[in-house]
Each structure stands twice: as structure tokens, then as C-alpha cells.
Enzyme design. Structure first.
Site, short mmCIF file in Angstrom:
data_model
loop_
_atom_site.label_atom_id
_atom_site.label_comp_id
_atom_site.label_asym_id
_atom_site.label_seq_id
_atom_site.Cartn_x
_atom_site.Cartn_y
_atom_site.Cartn_z
N GLU A 44 0.83 -1.21 0.00
CA GLU A 44 0.00 0.00 0.00
C GLU A 44 0.86 1.26 0.00
O GLU A 44 0.54 2.24 -0.67
CB GLU A 44 -0.95 0.00 1.20
CG GLU A 44 -2.07 -1.03 1.11
CD GLU A 44 -3.02 -0.78 -0.05
OE1 GLU A 44 -3.05 0.34 -0.60
OE2 GLU A 44 -3.74 -1.72 -0.42
N TYR A 127 -6.92 6.13 3.98
CA TYR A 127 -7.07 5.09 2.95
C TYR A 127 -6.21 3.87 3.29
O TYR A 127 -6.70 2.73 3.28
CB TYR A 127 -6.68 5.61 1.56
CG TYR A 127 -6.47 4.46 0.61
CD1 TYR A 127 -7.56 3.81 0.04
CD2 TYR A 127 -5.19 3.95 0.35
CE1 TYR A 127 -7.38 2.70 -0.77
CE2 TYR A 127 -5.00 2.85 -0.45
CZ TYR A 127 -6.11 2.23 -1.02
OH TYR A 127 -5.94 1.12 -1.81
N ASP A 145 -10.41 4.47 -3.25
CA ASP A 145 -9.30 5.10 -3.95
C ASP A 145 -9.83 5.79 -5.20
O ASP A 145 -11.05 5.88 -5.42
CB ASP A 145 -8.20 4.08 -4.28
CG ASP A 145 -8.58 3.13 -5.41
OD1 ASP A 145 -9.77 3.09 -5.83
OD2 ASP A 145 -7.68 2.42 -5.91
N CYS A 207 -16.74 0.07 -21.86
CA CYS A 207 -18.11 -0.08 -21.36
C CYS A 207 -18.77 -1.36 -21.86
O CYS A 207 -19.60 -1.95 -21.16
CB CYS A 207 -18.94 1.14 -21.74
SG CYS A 207 -18.36 2.67 -20.95
#
Length: 298
Positions: A44, A127, A145, A207
Site C-alpha cells: 500500500e 485510505y 481510492d 463499457c
């Protein structure tokens, strides 16, 4: 006439998205069941503002060298900065080293699992604390995020881009979609990020491949252009103070002796910018005066 986004019932995204994730997720080290909480924390730190493909090799090297917080805490901060190499934003290396010392001294060498304890570690923000608690320990927390915000903005709010970050708003929206089951909640957090990273991308979203295409509010509205407030765009790297900082840091990492002012002068022609970059490294603790020159922190 204003057109509003079709209502998406809270919680409707997770069944479809979790199924898609289980079938399509990339095999990333920190997603494996045997990956340690320390490995998740390190990943992270490294993933902040750095692409996955650049992080994985460095993460592997890092964990081979320092498999636990105690291993990292036992070496000087300069070694962490050297090992950080070209990942960028090297203050993260100093913060991670400081966090390793704190974990070793305060938590018996074990990465804490509560958000509150994680937030007490140097360099750990909201976060990162939520991500470690959710992904390393399976706690039910919304993790948001940039990718998550974009997916929610499109699928739920019908906007082509997310509005500037708002902790309260973003966490509330993600919480409304989070499954009650802890395991499914952790999967949904990862799945939303994954969708934003590889399908619902900022530019050229796929999409037609999206598992949410039949319920996506943005698609239903005809893909309207986002006209709201926008986040501040970072200045280009070329010619910036960040580039000069990087050149000085590379020089400091390349040797174990003090780097002289003359050597630093040869790195960049603009003296004012060079001095400004060096001064900022001194303030950040990434460079330390020594024997008439500069070294990494010890």
C-alpha cells in the site's frame, strides 16, 4: 430540462461485481491468501501514486530482504531509501521505515489490525489504514481510492468523472454499497478498484466489457460529459523541482560517501532550482549534511 440518473438500489452492485472479480481479477501478490499483513502494508505504501507494474518487482525484492517489520527496523533509514530506488516520492521509504520501528516497538512486531492503531503509524493515512484492515485482516470497512470513486461516480451517480475527493461523501457512498458479509465486503472493495483500473478507466473505458453495463447510470443517461468541479492537475515532471529532487536522490543513493556540492551542481544547470530542490530534501530529512557534502539519513 435536467435529466437525473436512474436510481440504483443500494447494494445492487456487489453481487454482479464480486462474481466478475472472482473470474477476472489479476493475480497480484497482495491478493494471495498467504500474503502477510506486513506485505499488504508495504504494498500500500508503494502503490501510492505508482503503477502496479513498477511496484511488483520492487515489492518482491523488499520483502525478500525485509520479510518482517523487525528486519526493516534493524537497518538505518538510508537503506530503505536506497532500496526504494526509482519508485518516486522517496519520503514514503522514510515513513515506512519509521512505521516498521513503531510496529516493532509498540506492537511486538505485528502489523496492527484496527484502523485507529494503523493511523497512529507514520505515513499511514485513512485510505491505507482502511485498506490494510480490510485486505490483510478481513474487517468490514469501505476502502475508497481514485478507481473506486470513478466507478461509483459513473455506475451510481451517472457522472463521467468523480467530483473532487470528499472523505465524508465518498465513504458514505461506498458504505451504502458494501455487503454486510465481511468476506464479501473485502471482495467488493477490491473488485471496485479492479474495475476502475482495467475496465472503467479514466480514458477510453471499455463499457461493452463492463459487468455493470446493464445498470450503469452513466450509460443509461447517454454518457453525459462531466461539468462539475475538477481536481487540481499535477504539473508535468520534465523540468520540475521533482525531477531535480530525483536527480539529487539518485546521486545520493549511488554512493556511501558524502556527495559534494560541486557534484550536485553538475546535476542541473539552473542554480536556483537546484538549490530549492536540495533545500526541500533537507527539510524532508532525505538528505543530511555530512563532511562538507550530503548523505542519506542514517
Amino acid at each position: 430540462m435536467n435529466v437525473t440518473a436512474p436510481a440504483v438500489p443500494p447494494g445492487a452492485l456487489s453481487p454482479v461485481l464480486n462474481l466478475w472479480f472472482r473470474e477476472n481479477a489479476r493475480d497480484l501478490p497482495w491478493r494471495r491468501s498467504d500474503f502477510s499483513p506486513w506485505g499488504v502494508l508495504v504494498s500500500e505504501f508503494m502503490l501510492q501514486q505508482t503503477p502496479v507494474n513498477r511496484v511488483i518487482p520492487r515489492l518482491t525484492e523488499w520483502l525478500e530482504r525485509w520479510p518482517t517489520p523487525a528486519h526493516l527496523a534493524a537497518v538505518p533509514p538510508s537503506e530503505a531509501v536506497r532500496a526504494w530506488a526509482s519508485l518516486g516520492y522517496p519520503r514514503r521509504a522514510l515513513w515506512l521505515h519509521a512505521a516498521a520501528v513503531q510496529i516493532t516497538e509498540r506492537h511486538d512486531g505485528l502489523v496492527p489490525e484496527s484502523v485507529e492503531e494503523l493511523l497512529s503509524l507514520t505515513g499511514v493515512g485513512d485510505y491505507t489504514a482502511r485498506a490494510v484492515a480490510a485486505f490483510a485482516y478481513g474487517h468490514r470497512h469501505p476502502v475508497v481510492d481514485t478507481n473506486t470513486r470513478r466507478v461509483l461516480a459513473r455506475a451510481v451517480s451517472g457522472q463521467g468523472e468523480p467530483a473532487p475527493p470528499s472523505r465524508t461523501r465518498d465513504l458514505a457512498l461506498m458504505s451504502s454499497e458494501l455487503p454486510a458479509d465481511r468476506a464479501e465486503a473485502a471482495v467488493f472493495n477490491a473488485a471496485t478498484m479492479e474495475l476502475g483500473a482495467i475496465v472503467c478507466t479514466s480514458r477510453s473505458p471499455k463499457c461493452h466489457e463492463c459487468p455493470l453495463r446493464d445498470t450503469c447510470a452513466w450509460r443509461a443517461l447517454g454518457y453525459p460529459v462531466y461539468e462539475g468541479a475538477r481536481k487540481v492537475v499535477q504539473k508535468k515532471f520534465e523540468g520540475s523541482d521533482r525531477q531535480v529532487r530525483g536527480l539529487i536522490m539518485a546521486e545520493l543513493r549511488s554512493t556511501h560517501r558524502p556527495v559534494s556540492p560541486d557534484e550536485i551542481s553538475g546535476l542541473w544547470a539552473d542554480a536556483a532550482q537546484r538549490d530549492r530542490a536540495l533545500a526541500s530534501l533537507l527539510v524532508d530529512g532525505l538528505a543530511v549534511p555530512a563532511d562538507g557534502g550530503y548523505v542519506l539519513p542514517s
